[in-house]
Motif scaffolding. Structure first.
Motif, PDB file in Angstrom:
ATOM      1  N   ALA A   1       0.822  -1.202   0.000  1.00  0.00           N
ATOM      2  CA  ALA A   1       0.000   0.000   0.000  1.00  0.00           C
ATOM      3  C   ALA A   1       0.860   1.257   0.000  1.00  0.00           C
ATOM      4  CB  ALA A   1      -0.914   0.003   1.229  1.00  0.00           C
TER       5      ALA A   1
ATOM      6  N   GLU B   1      -3.726   3.073   1.233  1.00  0.00           N
ATOM      7  CA  GLU B   1      -4.661   2.571   0.233  1.00  0.00           C
ATOM      8  C   GLU B   1      -3.934   1.691  -0.761  1.00  0.00           C
ATOM      9  OE1 GLU B   1      -7.724   5.363  -1.332  1.00  0.00           O
ATOM     10  OE2 GLU B   1      -6.489   6.876  -0.343  1.00  0.00           O
ATOM     11  N   ALA B   2      -4.661   0.723  -1.320  1.00  0.00           N
ATOM     12  CA  ALA B   2      -4.054  -0.193  -2.290  1.00  0.00           C
ATOM     13  C   ALA B   2      -5.109  -0.732  -3.235  1.00  0.00           C
ATOM     14  CB  ALA B   2      -3.370  -1.345  -1.574  1.00  0.00           C
TER      15      ALA B   2
ATOM     16  N   VAL C   1      -3.317  -6.257  -2.324  1.00  0.00           N
ATOM     17  CA  VAL C   1      -2.408  -6.364  -1.183  1.00  0.00           C
ATOM     18  C   VAL C   1      -1.690  -7.710  -1.215  1.00  0.00           C
ATOM     19  CG1 VAL C   1      -3.669  -4.804   0.352  1.00  0.00           C
ATOM     20  CG2 VAL C   1      -4.247  -7.247   0.321  1.00  0.00           C
TER      21      VAL C   1
ATOM     22  N   ASN D   1       5.098  -1.167  -3.057  1.00  0.00           N
ATOM     23  CA  ASN D   1       4.020  -0.906  -3.998  1.00  0.00           C
ATOM     24  C   ASN D   1       4.316  -1.493  -5.371  1.00  0.00           C
ATOM     25  OD1 ASN D   1       2.727   1.562  -6.007  1.00  0.00           O
ATOM     26  ND2 ASN D   1       1.409   0.637  -4.467  1.00  0.00           N
TER      27      ASN D   1
END
Length: 321
Positions: free
Chosen positions: A82, A140-141, A144, A199
């Motif tokens: 994230a 936020e993602a 995951v 990320n």
């Protein structure tokens, strides 16, 4: 029975018996961070506590304490893949703390947030007998990575060099004066969470964990959660010359430092063989990744430097013990 006899992992297991998962929880207790699914978005949250008595050597400056506290929490966000949206900061402050030290501490927090493109959005402050910092990171993602998603045949990989933080603390405790001391202490006092790297890794991997509690412990966690085993090659674990030198000077086996002592905010992840080279290129300007082993059907195997086979103990850092 007292808590110091059961350890942190058992305490978490006991508490987990009482907390039923909420309906909107995608990933709950037992991973690096919790994941909530809200309006098709994944909200990632993790909380980390830093205590003066257990985490803050006298040689650590207030700026470094602030920097370290933010990165400790963001490392858990990073391992999920994230990007941070903001942090909540709860502080227990000694009444005799100097205002100048508070300002320096806050500056370290500010710089860490700026580095990771996030900010403090709120929190709480109370008087306390020792400096205590609780950082709750929110992120936020789109997808995951989890500890339970390794697959048999996956490559086991790590980011960066392993063992430098522990070697830095050994330099401090043993008053070593070596050329490598500066960067080893920086690894210990000013770690950098692999947020951007995590990320990018999430585009290729489904399974990841940070190794701040030790490489061996993290390998065990992934194997147990994924119902699998592992085979790791000691010779392939990346380490700097400083780690080797400190190991020799303090008469601590190098294996102990790189597998069991922890403190590194690097990422351990698994990946399909065909994705390793594309990911390596994607991260080439940021960090080196190293293939150190394989996910297997069972076992906890370490191939030693001399080619022998032993079972790798799962020891690592654990509070209350």
């Amino acid at each position: 029975m007292k808590l110091f006899r059961v350890g942190e992992r058992k305490i978490i297991n006991i508490l987990e018996e009482y907390f039923n998962p909420c309906s909107n929880v995608d990933t709950g207790i037992g991973d690096d961070a919790a994941v909530l699914k809200i309006n098709k978005r994944l909200i990632v949250a993790s909380s980390d506590m830093v205590r003066e008595k257990t985490h803050v050597p006298r040689e650590m400056s207030p700026w470094q304490v602030g920097w370290y506290s933010v990165n400790a929490s963001l490392s858990d966000i990073a391992s999920m893949g994230a990007l941070p949206s903001g942090i909540l900061l709860s502080l227990g402050l000694r009444e005799d703390m100097r205002v100048e030290d508070l300002r320096e501490f806050a500056s370290g927090i500010k710089e860490a947030c700026r580095y990771h493109n996030t900010c403090v959005i709120g929190g709480d402050t109370k008087a306390h007998s020792e400096l205590t910092v609780v950082v709750t990171a929110l992120g936020e993602a789109d997808r995951v990575m989890r500890r339970d998603s390794a697959r048999i045949g996956d490559l086991i990989c790590v980011t960066g060099k392993i063992g430098e933080a522990a070697a830095g603390f050994y330099c401090l405790v043993n008053k070593l004066d070596i050329p490598e001391k500066e960067y080893l202490l920086k690894a210990a006092f000013e770690p950098i969470a692999r947020v951007r790297e995590g990320n990018i890794i999430a585009e290729y991997s489904k399974c990841c964990m940070d190794i701040s509690d030790g490489l061996a412990f993290s390998l065990y966690e992934i194997a147990e959660k994924s119902n699998s085993g592992f085979e790791v090659f000691e010779k392939k674990v990346p380490r700097s010359r400083g780690v080797k030198k400190v190991s020799h000077l303090v008469d601590i086996p190098e294996r102990e430092i790189i597998f069991h002592k922890g403190g590194d905010f690097e990422l351990l992840f698994t990946i399909d063989k065909g994705d390793f080279e594309p990911l390596r290129k994607a991260l080439s300007e940021s960090v080196e990744i190293t293939h150190i082993g394989y996910i297997t059907g069972a076992g906890r195997k370490l191939i030693t430097e001399d080619g022998g086979e032993v079972e790798l103990p799962g020891r690592g850092y654990e509070s209350f013990t």
